[in-house]
Motif scaffolding. Structure first.
Motif, PDB file in Angstrom:
ATOM      1  N   GLU A 217      -2.653  69.771 -52.713  1.00  0.00           N
ATOM      2  CA  GLU A 217      -3.638  70.603 -53.414  1.00  0.00           C
ATOM      3  C   GLU A 217      -3.408  70.563 -54.920  1.00  0.00           C
ATOM      4  N   ALA A 218      -2.162  70.695 -55.348  1.00  0.00           N
ATOM      5  CA  ALA A 218      -1.842  70.662 -56.784  1.00  0.00           C
ATOM      6  C   ALA A 218      -2.164  69.294 -57.369  1.00  0.00           C
ATOM      7  N   VAL A 219      -1.798  68.235 -56.656  1.00  0.00           N
ATOM      8  CA  VAL A 219      -2.061  66.871 -57.130  1.00  0.00           C
ATOM      9  C   VAL A 219      -3.555  66.629 -57.241  1.00  0.00           C
ATOM     10  N   SER A 220      -4.321  67.048 -56.256  1.00  0.00           N
ATOM     11  CA  SER A 220      -5.765  66.867 -56.274  1.00  0.00           C
ATOM     12  C   SER A 220      -6.407  67.629 -57.437  1.00  0.00           C
ATOM     13  N   GLN A 221      -5.948  68.855 -57.655  1.00  0.00           N
ATOM     14  CA  GLN A 221      -6.480  69.670 -58.747  1.00  0.00           C
ATOM     15  C   GLN A 221      -6.208  69.018 -60.098  1.00  0.00           C
ATOM     16  N   VAL A 222      -5.008  68.518 -60.299  1.00  0.00           N
ATOM     17  CA  VAL A 222      -4.636  67.868 -61.554  1.00  0.00           C
ATOM     18  C   VAL A 222      -5.408  66.560 -61.730  1.00  0.00           C
ATOM     19  N   LYS A 223      -5.457  65.741 -60.685  1.00  0.00           N
ATOM     20  CA  LYS A 223      -6.144  64.443 -60.781  1.00  0.00           C
ATOM     21  C   LYS A 223      -7.617  64.604 -61.109  1.00  0.00           C
ATOM     22  N   SER A 224      -8.241  65.662 -60.615  1.00  0.00           N
ATOM     23  CA  SER A 224      -9.671  65.861 -60.867  1.00  0.00           C
ATOM     24  C   SER A 224      -9.950  66.201 -62.328  1.00  0.00           C
ATOM     25  N   LYS A 225      -8.932  66.599 -63.064  1.00  0.00           N
ATOM     26  CA  LYS A 225      -9.114  66.984 -64.465  1.00  0.00           C
ATOM     27  C   LYS A 225      -8.426  66.037 -65.445  1.00  0.00           C
ATOM     28  N   MET A 226      -7.948  64.913 -64.945  1.00  0.00           N
ATOM     29  CA  MET A 226      -7.289  63.940 -65.811  1.00  0.00           C
ATOM     30  C   MET A 226      -8.308  63.301 -66.748  1.00  0.00           C
ATOM     31  N   LEU A 227      -7.840  62.924 -67.925  1.00  0.00           N
ATOM     32  CA  LEU A 227      -8.698  62.278 -68.908  1.00  0.00           C
ATOM     33  C   LEU A 227      -9.075  60.870 -68.438  1.00  0.00           C
ATOM     34  N   ALA A 228     -10.235  60.423 -68.901  1.00  0.00           N
ATOM     35  CA  ALA A 228     -10.645  59.050 -68.634  1.00  0.00           C
ATOM     36  C   ALA A 228      -9.704  58.110 -69.395  1.00  0.00           C
ATOM     37  N   GLU A 229      -9.524  56.919 -68.876  1.00  0.00           N
ATOM     38  CA  GLU A 229      -8.600  55.953 -69.482  1.00  0.00           C
ATOM     39  C   GLU A 229      -8.938  55.678 -70.948  1.00  0.00           C
ATOM     40  N   VAL A 230     -10.222  55.608 -71.270  1.00  0.00           N
ATOM     41  CA  VAL A 230     -10.625  55.342 -72.650  1.00  0.00           C
ATOM     42  C   VAL A 230     -10.219  56.509 -73.562  1.00  0.00           C
ATOM     43  N   GLU A 231     -10.325  57.744 -73.059  1.00  0.00           N
ATOM     44  CA  GLU A 231      -9.908  58.911 -73.845  1.00  0.00           C
ATOM     45  C   GLU A 231      -8.399  58.905 -74.076  1.00  0.00           C
ATOM     46  N   VAL A 232      -7.657  58.545 -73.061  1.00  0.00           N
ATOM     47  CA  VAL A 232      -6.196  58.451 -73.189  1.00  0.00           C
ATOM     48  C   VAL A 232      -5.841  57.424 -74.262  1.00  0.00           C
ATOM     49  N   GLY A 233      -6.532  56.299 -74.234  1.00  0.00           N
ATOM     50  CA  GLY A 233      -6.287  55.255 -75.232  1.00  0.00           C
ATOM     51  C   GLY A 233      -6.575  55.717 -76.646  1.00  0.00           C
ATOM     52  N   HIS A 234      -7.695  56.403 -76.835  1.00  0.00           N
ATOM     53  CA  HIS A 234      -8.050  56.905 -78.168  1.00  0.00           C
ATOM     54  C   HIS A 234      -7.041  57.946 -78.655  1.00  0.00           C
ATOM     55  N   MET A 235      -6.625  58.828 -77.752  1.00  0.00           N
ATOM     56  CA  MET A 235      -5.636  59.840 -78.142  1.00  0.00           C
ATOM     57  C   MET A 235      -4.300  59.190 -78.503  1.00  0.00           C
ATOM     58  N   ALA A 236      -3.910  58.189 -77.744  1.00  0.00           N
ATOM     59  CA  ALA A 236      -2.660  57.487 -78.044  1.00  0.00           C
ATOM     60  C   ALA A 236      -2.721  56.837 -79.420  1.00  0.00           C
ATOM     61  N   GLU A 237      -3.879  56.264 -79.755  1.00  0.00           N
ATOM     62  CA  GLU A 237      -4.053  55.648 -81.075  1.00  0.00           C
ATOM     63  C   GLU A 237      -3.926  56.691 -82.186  1.00  0.00           C
ATOM     64  N   ILE A 238      -4.527  57.864 -81.998  1.00  0.00           N
ATOM     65  CA  ILE A 238      -4.424  58.923 -83.008  1.00  0.00           C
ATOM     66  C   ILE A 238      -2.969  59.333 -83.196  1.00  0.00           C
ATOM     67  N   PHE A 239      -2.252  59.529 -82.101  1.00  0.00           N
ATOM     68  CA  PHE A 239      -0.844  59.907 -82.219  1.00  0.00           C
ATOM     69  C   PHE A 239      -0.028  58.800 -82.876  1.00  0.00           C
TER      70      PHE A 239
END
Length: 119
Positions: A16-38
């Motif tokens: 249940e916890a894993v499913s809840q977290v996975k449903s709210k994970m960022l899209a791969e493209v968003e993760v990439g953009h955030m990584a670039e900003i950092f």
């Protein structure tokens, strides 16, 4: 060797916890953009430039004088910041003035500074 304090004593998964977290994970493209900003923010010079621009809009000459750097070095860093959409520029006659891109960048900077000072 793994530090025992950093892992559970017994491996168990809460579907249940894993499913809840996975449903709210960022899209791969968003993760990439955030990584670039950092990554862009991982440079002391760029942080100093942002801090200067948090005070007021400045041209390259003003920034280079304030940071005691060459205008070409400042221009290079500003290009990186502009590509990451952290700063914007405008032309006035022969000069180009830089400022923080928007309120999100300013808020992010303030939040990071508060974390450093009080975290």
């Amino acid at each position: 060797m793994t530090d025992k304090r950093e892992v559970c004593d017994e491996f168990c998964v809460s579907p249940e916890a894993v499913s809840q977290v996975k449903s709210k994970m960022l899209a791969e493209v968003e993760v990439g953009h955030m990584a670039e900003i950092f990554k862009v923010l991982g440079d002391k010079t760029r942080i100093s430039i942002l801090q200067a621009l948090m005070q007021k809009e400045l041209c390259v000459c003003d920034i280079s004088a304030a940071l005691e750097m060459t205008p070409s070095a400042v221009s290079h860093q500003l290009r990186v910041l502009r590509q990451a959409r952290l700063v914007k520029n405008r032309r006035e006659g022969k000069n180009i003035y830089y400022s923080i891109d928007d309120a999100h960048v300013a808020a992010f900077f303030v939040q990071a500074l508060e974390h450093v000072r009080h975290g």
